[in-house]
Motif scaffolding. Structure first.
Motif, PDB file in Angstrom:
ATOM      1  N   ASP A  30       0.861  -1.178   0.000  1.00 18.99           N
ATOM      2  CA  ASP A  30       0.000   0.000   0.000  1.00 18.99           C
ATOM      3  C   ASP A  30       0.900   1.232   0.000  1.00 18.99           C
ATOM      4  N   ALA A  31       1.136   1.769  -1.195  1.00 23.43           N
ATOM      5  CA  ALA A  31       2.068   2.891  -1.351  1.00 23.43           C
ATOM      6  C   ALA A  31       1.670   4.090  -0.502  1.00 23.43           C
ATOM      7  N   ALA A  32       0.382   4.289  -0.281  1.00 24.66           N
ATOM      8  CA  ALA A  32      -0.062   5.429   0.523  1.00 24.66           C
ATOM      9  C   ALA A  32       0.447   5.326   1.961  1.00 24.66           C
ATOM     10  N   LYS A  33       0.723   4.114   2.416  1.00 25.26           N
ATOM     11  CA  LYS A  33       1.193   3.922   3.786  1.00 25.26           C
ATOM     12  C   LYS A  33       2.696   4.101   3.934  1.00 25.26           C
ATOM     13  N   TYR A  34       3.464   3.847   2.860  1.00 23.67           N
ATOM     14  CA  TYR A  34       4.919   3.874   3.038  1.00 23.67           C
ATOM     15  C   TYR A  34       5.647   4.957   2.253  1.00 23.67           C
ATOM     16  N   GLN A  35       5.032   5.555   1.274  1.00 26.05           N
ATOM     17  CA  GLN A  35       5.752   6.549   0.478  1.00 26.05           C
ATOM     18  C   GLN A  35       6.036   7.830   1.241  1.00 26.05           C
ATOM     19  N   GLN A  36       5.294   8.089   2.312  1.00 26.79           N
ATOM     20  CA  GLN A  36       5.559   9.299   3.092  1.00 26.79           C
ATOM     21  C   GLN A  36       6.687   9.093   4.099  1.00 26.79           C
ATOM     22  N   VAL A  37       7.211   7.871   4.240  1.00 27.20           N
ATOM     23  CA  VAL A  37       8.315   7.618   5.168  1.00 27.20           C
ATOM     24  C   VAL A  37       9.586   8.190   4.542  1.00 27.20           C
ATOM     25  N   LYS A  38      10.106   9.243   5.138  1.00 25.94           N
ATOM     26  CA  LYS A  38      11.313   9.894   4.615  1.00 25.94           C
ATOM     27  C   LYS A  38      12.559   9.461   5.389  1.00 25.94           C
ATOM     28  N   ASP A  39      12.401   9.256   6.676  1.00 27.81           N
ATOM     29  CA  ASP A  39      13.509   8.819   7.515  1.00 27.81           C
ATOM     30  C   ASP A  39      13.378   7.307   7.700  1.00 27.81           C
ATOM     31  N   MET A  40      14.349   6.552   7.207  1.00 29.29           N
ATOM     32  CA  MET A  40      14.259   5.099   7.244  1.00 29.29           C
ATOM     33  C   MET A  40      14.287   4.539   8.667  1.00 29.29           C
ATOM     34  N   LYS A  41      14.610   5.367   9.640  1.00 30.68           N
ATOM     35  CA  LYS A  41      14.519   4.924  11.039  1.00 30.68           C
ATOM     36  C   LYS A  41      13.066   4.659  11.414  1.00 30.68           C
ATOM     37  N   ASN A  42      12.138   5.238  10.644  1.00 28.23           N
ATOM     38  CA  ASN A  42      10.711   5.050  10.894  1.00 28.23           C
ATOM     39  C   ASN A  42      10.108   3.925  10.057  1.00 28.23           C
ATOM     40  N   TRP A  43      10.902   3.277   9.226  1.00 27.60           N
ATOM     41  CA  TRP A  43      10.415   2.181   8.376  1.00 27.60           C
ATOM     42  C   TRP A  43      10.016   1.007   9.261  1.00 27.60           C
ATOM     43  N   ARG A  44       8.834   0.425   9.026  1.00 29.91           N
ATOM     44  CA  ARG A  44       8.339  -0.630   9.904  1.00 29.91           C
ATOM     45  C   ARG A  44       8.260  -1.993   9.232  1.00 29.91           C
ATOM     46  N   ASN A  45       8.412  -2.072   7.934  1.00 26.32           N
ATOM     47  CA  ASN A  45       8.414  -3.356   7.228  1.00 26.32           C
ATOM     48  C   ASN A  45       9.840  -3.919   7.211  1.00 26.32           C
ATOM     49  N   PRO A  46      10.006  -5.129   6.667  1.00 26.14           N
ATOM     50  CA  PRO A  46      11.368  -5.690   6.593  1.00 26.14           C
ATOM     51  C   PRO A  46      12.324  -4.775   5.823  1.00 26.14           C
ATOM     52  N   TYR A  47      13.569  -4.765   6.271  1.00 27.52           N
ATOM     53  CA  TYR A  47      14.619  -3.936   5.688  1.00 27.52           C
ATOM     54  C   TYR A  47      15.784  -4.859   5.346  1.00 27.52           C
ATOM     55  N   LEU A  48      16.199  -4.845   4.080  1.00 21.65           N
ATOM     56  CA  LEU A  48      17.260  -5.721   3.593  1.00 21.65           C
ATOM     57  C   LEU A  48      18.503  -4.922   3.237  1.00 21.65           C
ATOM     58  N   ILE A  49      19.650  -5.546   3.430  1.00 19.17           N
ATOM     59  CA  ILE A  49      20.925  -4.951   3.040  1.00 19.17           C
ATOM     60  C   ILE A  49      21.641  -5.952   2.152  1.00 19.17           C
ATOM     61  N   VAL A  50      21.780  -5.607   0.881  1.00 20.49           N
ATOM     62  CA  VAL A  50      22.468  -6.484  -0.061  1.00 20.49           C
ATOM     63  C   VAL A  50      23.962  -6.331   0.168  1.00 20.49           C
TER      64      VAL A  50
END
Length: 145
Positions: free
Chosen positions: A43-63
């Protein structure tokens, strides 16, 4: 001679039974991609406003050059995975870890090393991106810091 044949037949029967049991368990194990499809679409409306990745709540991957890491925010740890472990690891996450739907944030480590390291990182990024796409998981690529 008859005793040897009887023991051999019994051992063979035990091996076949064990093989059948483990085959049934493997056949009944849920497919990670199918499990991930039970998560609602991104749901892009829920995550596109996240500007600071410290506030990201879904999984976060590092390649990385040696695979991919799943960031465990609570423990501030990177769980390093091989490519074939990524989808099963994501599928094991509870639904509460996916508030934005089926989307992950991903970045890549900075490589100041050799051209070979840079090539390996690009290859891994492509593999991870392809795996996520095949599992219908959207990716928000974040610039590395």
């Amino acid at each position: 001679m008859r005793s040897i044949r009887a023991h051999f037949a019994a051992a063979l029967l035990v091996c076949l039974t064990l093989a059948a049991c483990s085959h049934d368990k493997a056949a009944n194990a849920p497919d990670p991609a199918a499990t991930l499809l039970s998560i609602p679409p991104a749901d892009a409306a829920k995550y596109q406003q996240v500007k600071d990745m410290k506030n990201w709540r879904n999984p976060y991957l590092i390649v990385r050059t040696d695979g991919v890491a799943l960031l465990d925010v609570e423990d501030s740890a990177e769980i390093i995975l091989k490519d074939d472990e990524l989808l099963p690891a994501l599928a094991k996450l509870p639904a509460s870890e996916w508030p934005y739907g089926r989307v992950v944030a991903a970045t890549e480590t900075r490589v100041n090393g050799s051209d070979q390291d840079k090539t390996t990182l690009r290859k891994n990024k492509g593999i991870v991106g392809g795996m996520l796409q095949s599992a219908h998981i959207a990716v928000t690529w974040v610039p590395s810091t």
